[in-house]
Scaffold this motif. Structure first.
Motif, mmCIF file in Angstrom:
data_model
loop_
_atom_site.group_PDB
_atom_site.id
_atom_site.type_symbol
_atom_site.label_atom_id
_atom_site.label_comp_id
_atom_site.label_asym_id
_atom_site.label_seq_id
_atom_site.Cartn_x
_atom_site.Cartn_y
_atom_site.Cartn_z
ATOM 1 N N SER A 104 0.810 -1.206 0.000
ATOM 2 C CA SER A 104 0.000 0.000 0.000
ATOM 3 C C SER A 104 0.846 1.259 0.000
ATOM 4 C CB SER A 104 -0.919 -0.003 1.235
ATOM 5 O OG SER A 104 -1.788 -1.101 1.206
ATOM 6 N N GLN A 105 2.086 1.143 0.394
ATOM 7 C CA GLN A 105 2.965 2.307 0.449
ATOM 8 C C GLN A 105 3.647 2.558 -0.893
ATOM 9 O OE1 GLN A 105 3.193 -0.304 2.817
ATOM 10 N NE2 GLN A 105 1.601 0.834 3.865
ATOM 11 N N PHE B 74 -4.641 0.808 3.718
ATOM 12 C CA PHE B 74 -3.478 1.444 4.315
ATOM 13 C C PHE B 74 -2.944 2.521 3.379
ATOM 14 C CE2 PHE B 74 -3.080 -2.637 6.700
ATOM 15 C CZ PHE B 74 -3.024 -2.108 7.978
ATOM 16 N N LEU B 75 -2.477 3.620 3.971
ATOM 17 C CA LEU B 75 -1.810 4.685 3.238
ATOM 18 C C LEU B 75 -0.499 5.005 3.945
ATOM 19 C CD1 LEU B 75 -4.740 7.195 2.568
ATOM 20 C CD2 LEU B 75 -3.722 5.621 0.937
ATOM 21 N N ASP B 76 0.556 5.183 3.178
ATOM 22 C CA ASP B 76 1.862 5.469 3.753
ATOM 23 C C ASP B 76 2.237 4.379 4.766
ATOM 24 O OD1 ASP B 76 1.930 7.839 2.244
ATOM 25 O OD2 ASP B 76 0.862 8.931 3.804
ATOM 26 N N ASP B 77 3.034 4.747 5.755
ATOM 27 C CA ASP B 77 3.451 3.772 6.761
ATOM 28 C C ASP B 77 2.588 3.821 8.003
ATOM 29 O OD1 ASP B 77 5.617 2.685 5.331
ATOM 30 O OD2 ASP B 77 6.875 4.382 5.902
ATOM 31 N N ASP B 78 1.784 4.881 8.145
ATOM 32 C CA ASP B 78 1.137 5.072 9.438
ATOM 33 C C ASP B 78 -0.323 5.503 9.376
ATOM 34 O OD1 ASP B 78 1.561 7.598 8.424
ATOM 35 O OD2 ASP B 78 2.353 8.444 10.285
ATOM 36 N N LEU B 79 -0.973 5.366 8.215
ATOM 37 C CA LEU B 79 -2.381 5.739 8.109
ATOM 38 C C LEU B 79 -3.213 4.564 7.616
ATOM 39 C CD1 LEU B 79 -2.274 9.317 6.492
ATOM 40 C CD2 LEU B 79 -2.657 8.739 8.892
ATOM 41 N N LEU B 80 -4.406 4.416 8.174
ATOM 42 C CA LEU B 80 -5.360 3.387 7.762
ATOM 43 C C LEU B 80 -6.711 4.046 7.564
ATOM 44 C CD1 LEU B 80 -6.329 0.440 7.348
ATOM 45 C CD2 LEU B 80 -6.666 0.318 9.828
ATOM 46 N N LEU B 81 -7.296 3.879 6.380
ATOM 47 C CA LEU B 81 -8.634 4.392 6.094
ATOM 48 C C LEU B 81 -9.636 3.255 6.200
ATOM 49 C CD1 LEU B 81 -6.894 6.717 5.020
ATOM 50 C CD2 LEU B 81 -8.492 6.949 3.118
ATOM 51 N N VAL B 82 -10.789 3.552 6.829
ATOM 52 C CA VAL B 82 -11.831 2.544 7.033
ATOM 53 C C VAL B 82 -13.163 3.113 6.569
ATOM 54 C CG1 VAL B 82 -13.012 1.056 8.690
ATOM 55 C CG2 VAL B 82 -10.585 1.616 9.026
ATOM 56 N N ALA C 203 -16.119 1.757 -1.237
ATOM 57 C CA ALA C 203 -14.875 1.357 -1.911
ATOM 58 C C ALA C 203 -13.838 2.443 -1.682
ATOM 59 C CB ALA C 203 -15.107 1.143 -3.408
ATOM 60 N N ILE C 204 -12.579 2.038 -1.538
ATOM 61 C CA ILE C 204 -11.479 2.986 -1.337
ATOM 62 C C ILE C 204 -10.286 2.513 -2.157
ATOM 63 C CG2 ILE C 204 -9.931 4.093 0.323
ATOM 64 C CD1 ILE C 204 -11.915 3.455 2.524
ATOM 65 N N ALA C 205 -9.647 3.452 -2.856
ATOM 66 C CA ALA C 205 -8.430 3.134 -3.603
ATOM 67 C C ALA C 205 -7.521 4.353 -3.572
ATOM 68 C CB ALA C 205 -8.755 2.755 -5.045
ATOM 69 N N SER C 206 -6.223 4.122 -3.699
ATOM 70 C CA SER C 206 -5.279 5.232 -3.708
ATOM 71 C C SER C 206 -4.234 5.009 -4.797
ATOM 72 C CB SER C 206 -4.586 5.381 -2.351
ATOM 73 O OG SER C 206 -3.814 4.227 -2.046
ATOM 74 N N ILE C 207 -3.840 6.110 -5.432
ATOM 75 C CA ILE C 207 -2.769 6.099 -6.430
ATOM 76 C C ILE C 207 -1.897 7.308 -6.154
ATOM 77 C CG2 ILE C 207 -2.174 6.113 -8.875
ATOM 78 C CD1 ILE C 207 -4.961 5.081 -9.494
ATOM 79 N N GLY C 208 -0.683 7.099 -5.652
ATOM 80 C CA GLY C 208 0.198 8.205 -5.331
ATOM 81 C C GLY C 208 -0.430 9.139 -4.315
ATOM 82 N N SER C 209 -0.566 10.414 -4.682
ATOM 83 C CA SER C 209 -1.148 11.402 -3.771
ATOM 84 C C SER C 209 -2.652 11.527 -3.939
ATOM 85 C CB SER C 209 -0.496 12.770 -4.011
ATOM 86 O OG SER C 209 -0.730 13.210 -5.336
ATOM 87 N N ASP C 210 -3.256 10.690 -4.793
ATOM 88 C CA ASP C 210 -4.688 10.754 -5.051
ATOM 89 C C ASP C 210 -5.431 9.631 -4.341
ATOM 90 O OD1 ASP C 210 -4.956 12.966 -7.063
ATOM 91 O OD2 ASP C 210 -3.505 11.716 -8.115
ATOM 92 N N ARG D 44 -7.234 14.738 -2.994
ATOM 93 C CA ARG D 44 -5.797 14.845 -3.245
ATOM 94 C C ARG D 44 -5.094 15.344 -1.984
ATOM 95 N NH1 ARG D 44 -4.292 17.151 -8.794
ATOM 96 N NH2 ARG D 44 -4.808 14.984 -9.273
ATOM 97 N N ARG D 45 -3.921 14.752 -1.720
ATOM 98 C CA ARG D 45 -3.159 15.159 -0.551
ATOM 99 C C ARG D 45 -2.668 16.598 -0.725
ATOM 100 N NH1 ARG D 45 -0.710 12.139 3.351
ATOM 101 N NH2 ARG D 45 -0.954 10.212 2.140
#
Length: 280
Positions: A12-13, A173-181, A221-228, A244-245
């Motif tokens: 995820s990272q 999971f996002l990055d090393d320390d974030l979790l979206l639910v 549904a949740i998905a991430s691509i880079g900063s999006d 967007r971050r």
């Protein structure tokens, strides 16, 4: 044949620990358990993982990859509790069953394994119909990798528990320390909660609401691509909401909704801005 789920061998990272490997779960017969095919660019033919004895119709509804392991969800699986749900842990080499994950606090119809996300150190598994602490409020179970074995770590509940909130419908999971639910049944239109790793524990941080009130089941549904970040919703025409971050963002609001031109919009803005129709 219909595709049930698909996962790509990338953490995820964004660190590609298993470059190019793709697992596709397909159902050949609506009454039979699905089959998982693993596509590896270094191997000429796909690997077909054997379907475990006793796998039910929901086998393969979500898949994740870990160190020499495939994690295969079966949210309506029966253990000694009716339809509590379970996750099969398979050897990545030969598909043999290494263990079956079922939480100690499992109850009937919890839907444990409705969704799964793998982190370099952790695995999050949603159980959106678990009564924690209210009816069908939902929960997320966190496991920690110890070599190639998963150890139970903690159970997360919503920062604002709500009956029929379905917290845990989706996890990311996002990055090393974030979790979206995702909690698509909460708050009227659904919402997404953010947890942050703090001193070895995942703690509630904040939550995101849809940018318009007409959105339905936001967070299914949740998905991430880079900063999006893309969060799905299920109004009559399914759609996604694009976040967007922000640069130099504060700790409480790291993502901002944007419109189709990439411009920021406010969370309470009416209209279709920030909403992209499926397939557009």
């Amino acid at each position: 044949e219909s595709v049930v789920s698909l996962t790509i061998g990338c953490s995820s990272q964004g660190q590609n620990h298993w470059p190019g490997i793709v697992a596709i779960c397909q159902r050949h017969d609506s009454s039979a358990a699905a089959t998982i095919s693993v596509l590896d660019p270094t191997v000429s033919r796909p690997q077909i993982l054997p379907t475990p004895t006793g796998a039910a119709e929901s086998y393969g509804s979500s898949i994740a990859q870990g160190p020499n392991r495939w994690l295969v969800c079966e949210p309506t699986g029966i253990t000694d509790i009716s339809f509590s749900g379970k996750v099969w842990v398979l050897n990545a080499t030969d598909g043999s069953v290494q263990e079956i994950l079922v939480p100690d606090c499992a109850g009937p119809f919890d839907m444990f394994g409705n969704d799964i996300s793998a982190h370099a150190k952790y695995v999050a598994i949603g159980a959106p119909l678990q009564d924690q602490p209210l009816l069908d409020c939902g929960a997320v179970h966190i496991y920690r990798w110890s070599d190639d074995v998963l150890e139970p770590m903690e159970m997360l509940i919503s920062g604002f528990p709500e009956a029929n909130g379905w917290f845990g419908s989706t996890v990311q999971f996002l990055d090393d320390d974030l979790l979206l639910v995702g909690a698509p049944g909460a708050g009227g239109s659904g919402l997404v909660e953010v947890f942050q790793l703090d001193e070895g524990r995942w703690k509630f941080k904040n939550r995101y609401f849809p940018p318009r009130s007409t959105v339905s089941r936001f967070g299914f549904a949740i998905a991430s691509i880079g900063s999006d970040l893309f969060i799905g919703e299920k109004s009559p025409v399914p759609s996604w909401v694009h976040f967007r971050r922000e640069k130099n963002c504060d700790d409480t609001n790291p993502f901002a909704p944007i419109d189709l031109k990439g411009l920021p919009i406010s969370q309470d803005r009416n209209g279709d801005s920030g909403i992209g129709r499926a397939g557009s």
